[in-house]
Structures are given as structure tokens and as C-alpha cells.
Design a protein around this motif. Structure first.
Motif, short mmCIF file in Angstrom:
data_model
loop_
_atom_site.label_atom_id
_atom_site.label_comp_id
_atom_site.label_asym_id
_atom_site.label_seq_id
_atom_site.Cartn_x
_atom_site.Cartn_y
_atom_site.Cartn_z
N UNK A 280 0.88 -1.16 0.00
CA UNK A 280 0.00 0.00 0.00
C UNK A 280 0.92 1.22 0.00
N UNK A 281 1.11 1.80 -1.18
CA UNK A 281 2.19 2.77 -1.41
C UNK A 281 1.63 4.12 -1.81
N UNK A 282 2.04 5.13 -1.10
CA UNK A 282 1.55 6.50 -1.26
C UNK A 282 1.41 6.90 -2.73
N UNK A 283 0.30 7.55 -3.04
CA UNK A 283 0.04 7.97 -4.42
C UNK A 283 -0.48 9.40 -4.47
N UNK A 284 0.08 10.27 -3.60
CA UNK A 284 -0.30 11.69 -3.69
C UNK A 284 -0.12 12.17 -5.12
N UNK A 325 -7.80 1.30 -3.79
CA UNK A 325 -7.98 2.25 -4.88
C UNK A 325 -7.01 3.42 -4.80
N UNK A 326 -6.32 3.52 -3.66
CA UNK A 326 -5.36 4.61 -3.50
C UNK A 326 -6.05 5.93 -3.22
N UNK A 363 3.29 -0.75 4.06
CA UNK A 363 2.65 0.52 3.67
C UNK A 363 3.68 1.62 3.82
N UNK A 364 3.59 2.61 2.94
CA UNK A 364 4.64 3.62 2.87
C UNK A 364 4.05 4.97 2.51
N UNK A 365 4.65 6.01 3.04
CA UNK A 365 4.16 7.38 2.84
C UNK A 365 5.25 8.32 2.35
N UNK A 366 4.84 9.28 1.56
CA UNK A 366 5.64 10.43 1.15
C UNK A 366 6.76 10.08 0.18
N UNK A 367 7.55 11.10 -0.18
CA UNK A 367 8.57 10.97 -1.23
C UNK A 367 9.48 12.18 -1.12
#
Lengths: 379, 140
Positions: A280-284, A325-326, A363-367
Motif C-alpha cells: 500500500x504505497x503512497x500515491x499523492x 484504490x489509493x 505501507x509507505x508514505x511520502x517521497x
């Protein structure tokens, strides 16, 4: 210091998420907390730790009849929900508290039209640095996303069609999620017809602005085993910061903080990328998920585009990604949705979008300048 | 109705030399007087040697394009009539990794190539504000 305690996720909850809900920050916090307590089978009085990004943890705790708190923390600008989540897990692991609630409360940001008309302005963490960017017309995260995406297209095997396939797959998952805000099936042609915000970033590469409240309750594994839900265990977590908040000046826009964060994460576990059942990988912005797939070693370097286009990230594929669905489709819950979806997948309660036999989820957030990630296992 | 004013830099910031340089037609970058490291964005201390002896110095204005994006939506009233425009990151030739956020001018988006040689020029946005922008370098 006593030895660290094993931490579990015992409850998760959302507020009534939507666009311009008219509800206050406190209202979203209250709804999310009540949902998470009910999910866990806990009373407000059981909560002895609280942390949030958005609003004030002590304010939310008093309002909900929690406490007295033995530990609390308000988180400032940081890589999305992963920061309160990791702080909550650390507070439980170190015995600062036994049952800690972590919030991300986020109110819808002003639209580009409101900003262009002068009716609203964008906030910036440092006005001095922003003053070096604004005169060049650089105001919005969509613009650093454009810079990162163009550089990524230059450095990797990805194409515009791969980004289209990514959006289509995310929407396929959202169609199976009753909580998603966008559930109309999407085609590659729909994606390519969507307007550019800051080329090559299109509208459908951006998460959906909304009002959202999310809450996750962390406690000890021992305590979690006596509660309502099957425990989901925190195997490892990591935060990373590689520079200040000027995304535009990153040394290497393709290998950003997630590359460092993933290295730290894998150094803290005996599990390997090949053990992950869903991610579940951040998709901003779409390019963020592409970077995380490569950083975590879930696909070959530079190959996230072909990996997605081959169908690997679909439900039923070799590594289902963003199965709710992100944030492009469930709305901007600022990373919390990835924690909650990973938890639900490991409980096995995702129904028509369940990944069969899911036992390990990341799960991961940001970049960019900063990021964070957490590895979870079924208890 | 008067035209919207451009966004202005933070007053009194340590980057003042950057903007006064641009008004004179010079690209100025902060440089550590102890170890020679260039620093951008301006900071009160050198991250290489911790010297506080830092000054703005003129640089060549030559560099290469690291990345770019063509902005289609205005996020400020001043830019409503300017979209689409190119936001760019340029690496200056003085030091590896020395980058500036800028605009790319006098080139169509379709002709932009990452790595292309670029050269500074100056665009006056108001009586008070001139910005250093970059255009494709003309072969010598």
C-alpha cells in the motif's frame, strides 16, 4: 530501559470522508475515534496515549472522554500519517503507554481556481524559502511532482502509457471498495484525455482533495489478543529525511528518500521484499508509487512502469498494490488509508478485494525529502 | 482594474543579494568564504564546514537542465495570463549538484531536453522585481 514490547494494530476507523463535508476538524476526529474504538472493542477510558497530525491530541482525547493520558504528541509537517503511526507504535513498544490512538485529520485544501482568483493562498512551511520559488510561478506540489515525473521518465523505462495503466488499475480496485469516492471505471483513453496540471502530471495523477479523519489504535500484542479483531503486528518501521523541504532542489529526483527509507526498513527485519503479499504505497502523485515499488525492491530498478503495465499490481497479480484504490480514489487521507487497508488485508476482511492468504503487507508514505514505511504481519 | 502584482520574495531575508543582483543583471549565489562551497538556497551557515562567513558572489550563469515541468494551471493571480509556462531546475556549472529553481524561456516545451545547455538572462516583472531565467545556450 526494559526490552521493547511487540506492538499490534487493534482498531482502525474513518470519519465521514468527503468533499467539502461541512464538518469540523473535531467532528472528523470524533467520528474516526469512535469508529476505531468500536472496531477494536475498546472503551475511551482504555486509551492512555494519543498523537495526531491535524488538530490537537489532548483536545481530541478530552472531547472523547479518554485519559488521563500517560503520553501525547502533536506532530508537525512530516511524511503524512506514517509519523503519528510510528510515534504511537514506539510509545507502546517502550511502555510510555499501553493503548495509543494515532490520528490524521485533514481538511480539504483550496482549489487552484480559488487560489488563482486571490480568494485563497497556499500555505508554505518556510516563507523565506517559498520567497525564492514563488516569483518563478512555483507554488504547488503538483509542480514539484511535474519536475520529479519528467526526471523519472528520463531516468527509467516508464512511459506516459504506463502512468495511464497505473491510474486504470487503481480505479479497478476502487470499483471494489464501497468507501472509495471515485468508483466509475476508467480507461487509458480517459486518462490521456484528462487535463495537465503541470505537464506531465495530469489531473488523474493527483490524489483527490477532501475532508478526512482517520484513526488507528496501537497496543501491545498481548493486549490485542484479547480484543475484538485478529491482531496485526508491527514487524518493522522506518522514517527517513535526506534534505530540507525544497523538493525542487533534490540531488537525485528519481532516487529520493524512499530509497534510503527502504534500506533502513529492510535492515530491521529478517523478511525480504519477496515475502510481501500486498503493498500500500503512497500515491499523492502517481510517480510516488513508482518510486516506492523500486525503492522497496518490489520490482527491478527503473522497471515500475513495465511492472504495472504487465498487470502485476492488479488484484490477482503477483503483487497487488493500493488495493483500496489509493488516495486518487478514496480521497486524500494523507497516508492513513494505506495503514488501514494493509491492516484489513492482513485481517482477511477485505471481501471482494481480499488478497488471498495475505500475511505480510508493507505501507509507505511520502517521497522526496522525507518518507516513512511500516511492515506489518498477520498475527 | 490594475494588473495583479507578481509574488514578491520575503522582505529582509538573507537572500536579498540574489534579488538585488538580478536587478543589476547578475546571477548571484551564496558562497562560503572559508571553504569555497556554493550554497543554494541561502542559509546562515555552510553545511560543509560550519563557517558563518558567507557572501553572495556572481556566477557564470551557464548550466544544464536537470528537470522541467510545463505548468498549465495558475496558482496565483499574476500567472493567470502566463500559463502555460515552464518551471525548470538548472544545475550551474560552478559545482556538481548546485541547482536553482527558475523558468525556462524562448523554447517550446516539445523542444526541451533534459541535459540541454542553458544560459541565464533576466526578466523584469515589476519595478522592484527582476528574476533570473534561463534560455537555451547559443553555441559559441
Amino acid at each position: 530501559m526494559t526490552s521493547l514490547r511487540k506492538v499490534a494494530i487493534a482498531g482502525v476507523g474513518y470519519s465521514q470522508v468527503g468533499r467539502h463535508t461541512g464538518l469540523s476538524e473535531r467532528h472528523h476526529a470524533a467520528q474516526a475515534a469512535v469508529a476505531a474504538l468500536g472496531d477494536a472493542g475498546l472503551d475511551a477510558a482504555d486509551i492512555d496515549g494519543a498523537t495526531t497530525w491535524g488538530g490537537d491530541a489532548t483536545d481530541f482525547a478530552w472531547m472523547l472522554g479518554m485519559g488521563p493520558l500517560r503520553w501525547h504528541l502533536n506532530v508537525g509537517v512530516s511524511p503524512a500519517f506514517i509519523t503519528p503511526a510510528i510515534h504511537a507504535a514506539m510509545a507502546v513498544a517502550t511502555g510510555q503507554c499501553d493503548v495509543c490512538i494515532a490520528f490524521r485529520i485533514m481538511m480539504q485544501q483550496p482549489s487552484a481556481a480559488q487560489i488563482a482568483s486571490g480568494a485563497a493562498t497556499l500555505a508554505s512551511p518556510s516563507m523565506e524559502d517559498a520567497g525564492m520559488m514563488y516569483p518563478f510561478g512555483d507554488f504547488s506540489p503538483t509542480q514539484w511532482a511535474g519536475l520529479l515525473t519528467n526526471r523519472y521518465l528520463h531516468d527509467s523505462d516508464a512511459t506516459e502509457e504506463h502512468f495511464a495503466r497505473f491510474a486504470v488499475v487503481q480505479r479497478e480496485h476502487a470499483v471494489r471498495n464501497e468507501e472509495a469516492l471515485q468508483r466509475t471505471p476508467l480507461t487509458v483513453e480517459d486518462y490521456l484525455a484528462a487535463p495537465y496540471i503541470s505537464k506531465p502530471v495530469r489531473l488523474l495523477d493527483c490524489d483527490l482533495p477532501c475532508d478526512s479523519g482517520s484513526a488507528v489504535i496501537f497496543t501491545t500484542e498481548e493486549r490485542a489478543r484479547d480484543l475484538r479483531q485478529k491482531p496485526v503486528l508491527v514487524e518493522a518501521s522506518a522514517l527517513s529525511s535526506i534534505r530540507d523541504m525544497n523538493f525542487e532542489l533534490l540531488d537525485d529526483m528519481t532516487h529520493t528518500s524512499p530509497a534510503h527509507c527502504a534500506q533502513v526498513l529492510w535492515s530491521r527485519t529478517s523478511l525480504k521484499p519477496g515475502d510481501v503479499d500486498c503493498a500500500q504505497l503512497y500515491d499523492g502523485f502517481s510517480v510516488i508509487t513508482f518510486q516506492w515499488l523500486e525503492a522497496l525492491g518490489l520490482c527491478d530498478p527503473g522497471a515500475a512502469g513495465p511492472f504495472i503495465a504487465e498487470g502485476n499490481t492488479r488484484l490477482g497479480g503477483s503483487l497487488p498494490v493500493n488495493t483500496d484504490g489509493g488516495a486518487c480514489n478514496v480521497g486524500r487521507r494523507h497516508g492513513a488509508n494505506f495503514c488501514i487497508e494493509a491492516t484489513r488485508q492482513l485481517r482477511g476482511t477485505c471481501g471482494v478485494r481480499q488478497v488471498d492468504g495475505a500475511e505480510v503487507a508493507v505501507w509507505a508514505n511520502a517521497v522526496g525529502p522525507f518518507s516513512g514505511a511500516m511492515l506489518l504481519t498477520a498475527g | 482594474m490594475s494588473a495583479p502584482a507578481p509574488p514578491t520574495p520575503a522582505p529582509g531575508a538573507i537572500s536579498e543579494f540574489f534579488w538585488s543582483g538580478a536587478r543589476r543583471g547578475q546571477l548571484m549565489i551564496q558562497r562560503c568564504q572559508a571553504c569555497g562551497t556554493y550554497i543554494h538556497l541561502p542559509r546562515p551557515v555552510c553545511r560543509a564546514c560550519h563557517s558563518f562567513d558567507l557572501l553572495g558572489e556572481p556566477v557564470s550563469g551557464r548550466g544544464s537542465l536537470y528537470s522541467f515541468t510545463e505548468t498549465h494551471r495558475p496558482f496565483h493571480p499574476f500567472f493567470v495570463d502566463r500559463v502555460p509556462y515552464l518551471v525548470a531546475v538548472v544545475e550551474l556549472e560552478e559545482q556538481a549538484g548546485l541547482r536553482v529553481l527558475t523558468n525556462l524561456v524562448r523554447v517550446a516545451e516539445a523542444d526541451v531536453r533534459i541535459g540541454m545547455a542553458v544560459q541565464v538572462e533576466f526578466e523584469r516583472l515589476s519595478d522592484d522585481l527582476t528574476i533570473p531565467v534561463f534560455a537555451p545556450a547559443v553555441a559559441a
